[in-house]
Design a protein around this motif. Structure first.
Motif, PDB file in Angstrom:
ATOM      1  N   CYS A 232       0.849  -1.199   0.000  1.00 24.93           N
ATOM      2  CA  CYS A 232       0.000   0.000   0.000  1.00 24.93           C
ATOM      3  C   CYS A 232       0.889   1.255   0.000  1.00 24.93           C
ATOM      4  O   CYS A 232       1.801   1.354   0.832  1.00 24.93           O
ATOM      5  N   SER A 234      -0.439   4.374   0.172  1.00 25.54           N
ATOM      6  CA  SER A 234      -1.167   5.477   0.816  1.00 25.54           C
ATOM      7  C   SER A 234      -1.118   5.300   2.322  1.00 25.54           C
ATOM      8  O   SER A 234      -0.639   4.278   2.833  1.00 25.54           O
ATOM      9  N   GLN A 241      -6.452   1.887  -1.227  1.00 22.97           N
ATOM     10  CA  GLN A 241      -6.917   2.107  -2.595  1.00 22.97           C
ATOM     11  C   GLN A 241      -5.747   2.159  -3.584  1.00 22.97           C
ATOM     12  O   GLN A 241      -5.885   1.737  -4.720  1.00 22.97           O
ATOM     13  N   ASN A 242      -4.635   2.657  -3.130  1.00 25.16           N
ATOM     14  CA  ASN A 242      -3.457   2.755  -4.004  1.00 25.16           C
ATOM     15  C   ASN A 242      -2.454   1.650  -3.647  1.00 25.16           C
ATOM     16  O   ASN A 242      -1.913   1.627  -2.534  1.00 25.16           O
ATOM     17  N   GLU A 244       0.818  -1.019  -4.997  1.00 26.95           N
ATOM     18  CA  GLU A 244       1.870  -1.344  -5.958  1.00 26.95           C
ATOM     19  C   GLU A 244       2.293  -2.798  -5.725  1.00 26.95           C
ATOM     20  O   GLU A 244       2.165  -3.333  -4.609  1.00 26.95           O
TER      21      GLU A 244
END
Length: 270
Positions: A232, A234, A241-242, A244
């Protein structure tokens, strides 16, 4: 002496001489007869002996039989046995050999397909071993700690001796995977050839969320995966929500009919 007397005496002498001659002739004839009889007896004996010998030869000949006839019979029997054996071979064994050759040729042309593990089973096996590796890298796992043999290590931290280090690690890793664990695990320290666990270790997963595996290659003694780890990016704590992702290689191998972890990258970065 008168003439009559003289003639009488001469007659008497002639008569005596004639008798002597007759006696001599009779003796000679007797000797001739005796010799003749003897020769006859000898001839009869030789004939009898010859007849006995011939009879003995006949008996021996009847008992032993003729050698050439025996040899000829043996040859005929051998020829008959050879012919029978050849017919048996042609009618039975040769057909059996041909069928065996055909089966071997079929087996050569179509080798047995090895039963490979399917992707679903490989994924289950890989996930189980990945989780075991994750736990031993980032936690106490199944280690038994001996607090009586504790020492101070790493900035005055207390470290306890791991009494069953080899048995736990050898049950998960290959020799290569074990060396990799000893170098990179954040929970352990090696001091004087012994392994200690940092008692105050606290796992800080930070931004790590989870890892999913994908099967890339299956072999009899090795399975390779893609280990896709999500992070994560964020500050959200409940739902991220974000995200990688990072992909690392995860490999397990089969040794002595058991699967072990050969390559593992700890997804916890800090």
């Amino acid at each position: 002496m008168d003439e009559e007397e003289f003639f009488e005496e001469e007659e008497i002498e002639e008569a005596i001489l004639n008798e002597k001659e007759k006696n001599n002739k009779n003796k000679k004839s007797k000797t001739k007869k005796v010799t003749k009889n003897k020769t006859k007896i000898k001839k009869e004996k030789t004939k009898k002996d010859k007849n006995k010998k011939n009879k003995q030869k006949e008996i021996v000949y009847r008992d032993k039989g003729h050698p050439f006839l025996t040899f000829f019979l043996v040859i005929i029997i051998m020829i008959l046995l050879g012919a029978v054996g050849y017919l048996v071979y042609e009618n039975y064994y040769k057909e059996k050999e041909e069928t065996v050759k055909e089966e071997t040729n079929i087996n050569k042309e179509k080798p047995k397909e090895k039963e490979e593990m399917n992707a679903a089973d490989a994924l289950l096996l890989g996930t189980d071993l990945y989780n075991s590796s994750y736990e031993i890298y980032n936690g106490r796992s199944n280690f038994s700690l001996n607090s009586e043999e504790s020492i101070t290590c790493d900035d005055e931290k207390l470290c306890s001796l791991i009494s069953n280090f080899d048995s736990v690690v050898n049950n998960i890793f290959t020799e290569s995977g074990k060396k990799e664990f000893e170098r990179n695990a954040k929970t352990i320290r090696k001091i004087d050839g012994k392994f200690y666990y940092i008692d105050s270790f606290e796992l800080n997963p930070n931004s790590y969320i989870e890892t999913n595996l994908e099967v890339t290659k299956i072999r009899d003694d090795q399975i390779t995966f893609k280990a896709i780890s999500d992070y994560c990016i964020s500050n959200e704590t409940i739902s991220c929500q974000n995200k990688e992702s990072e992909t690392k290689r995860f490999v397990i191998v089969k040794e002595n009919n058991k699967w072990f972890v050969d390559e593992f990258v700890n997804p916890i970065k800090e």
